[in-house]
Design a protein around this motif. Sequence first.
Motif, PDB file in Angstrom:
ATOM      1  N   GLN A   5       0.827  -1.201   0.000  1.00 24.51           N
ATOM      2  CA  GLN A   5       0.000   0.000   0.000  1.00 24.51           C
ATOM      3  C   GLN A   5       0.867   1.259   0.000  1.00 24.51           C
ATOM      4  N   LYS A   6       1.970   1.217   0.741  1.00 20.51           N
ATOM      5  CA  LYS A   6       2.878   2.371   0.779  1.00 20.51           C
ATOM      6  C   LYS A   6       3.495   2.624  -0.593  1.00 20.51           C
ATOM      7  N   ILE A   7       3.878   1.555  -1.263  1.00 15.89           N
ATOM      8  CA  ILE A   7       4.462   1.703  -2.607  1.00 15.89           C
ATOM      9  C   ILE A   7       3.427   2.253  -3.564  1.00 15.89           C
ATOM     10  N   TRP A   8       2.195   1.741  -3.499  1.00 19.33           N
ATOM     11  CA  TRP A   8       1.139   2.220  -4.376  1.00 19.33           C
ATOM     12  C   TRP A   8       0.871   3.701  -4.117  1.00 19.33           C
ATOM     13  N   ARG A   9       0.780   4.096  -2.871  1.00 14.57           N
ATOM     14  CA  ARG A   9       0.525   5.496  -2.527  1.00 14.57           C
ATOM     15  C   ARG A   9       1.664   6.387  -3.006  1.00 14.57           C
ATOM     16  N   PHE A  10       2.897   5.940  -2.828  1.00 15.71           N
ATOM     17  CA  PHE A  10       4.055   6.703  -3.286  1.00 15.71           C
ATOM     18  C   PHE A  10       4.005   6.891  -4.809  1.00 15.71           C
TER      19      PHE A  10
END
Length: 132
Positions: A5-10
């Motif tokens: 999720q962090k990678i997607w948000r970034f």
Amino acid sequence: MTGKQKIWRFCWIISFVQFFFIVYARSYWGRDQLCMAARRGNLAEMRFLLSAGADPSRVGWEEHFTPLGETVCSGNVAAARLLLGWGADPNAPNDAGMGRTAATTLTGTPDPPGTPETQAQVIALIRSAGGR
């Protein structure tokens, strides 16, 4: 929040920043991406920028031409047709205030792969759309 999720948000944030910079900030600050895409004949980039709200009649900072004027310089008929389809003003003057429009922006030798013949085709297309 998981790592995925962090990678997607970034990635989403980076994409938004790039979109804002290319379409709005560069156009507002004068380095008009649409003019550069028109000169290169990059139709996919032009469609993206136009659908995102780029002004098809705005004068670019670097060459002081409208996107239509850039298509005359490069002799790109398909790019001129696309801009006219998106409502580009064929009579918009350059920003030097000299009254030169897209149909009168011949600057000599066209940019490759343009030829004097393709420049004449672009000018004829602009004139058929009401350009002076």
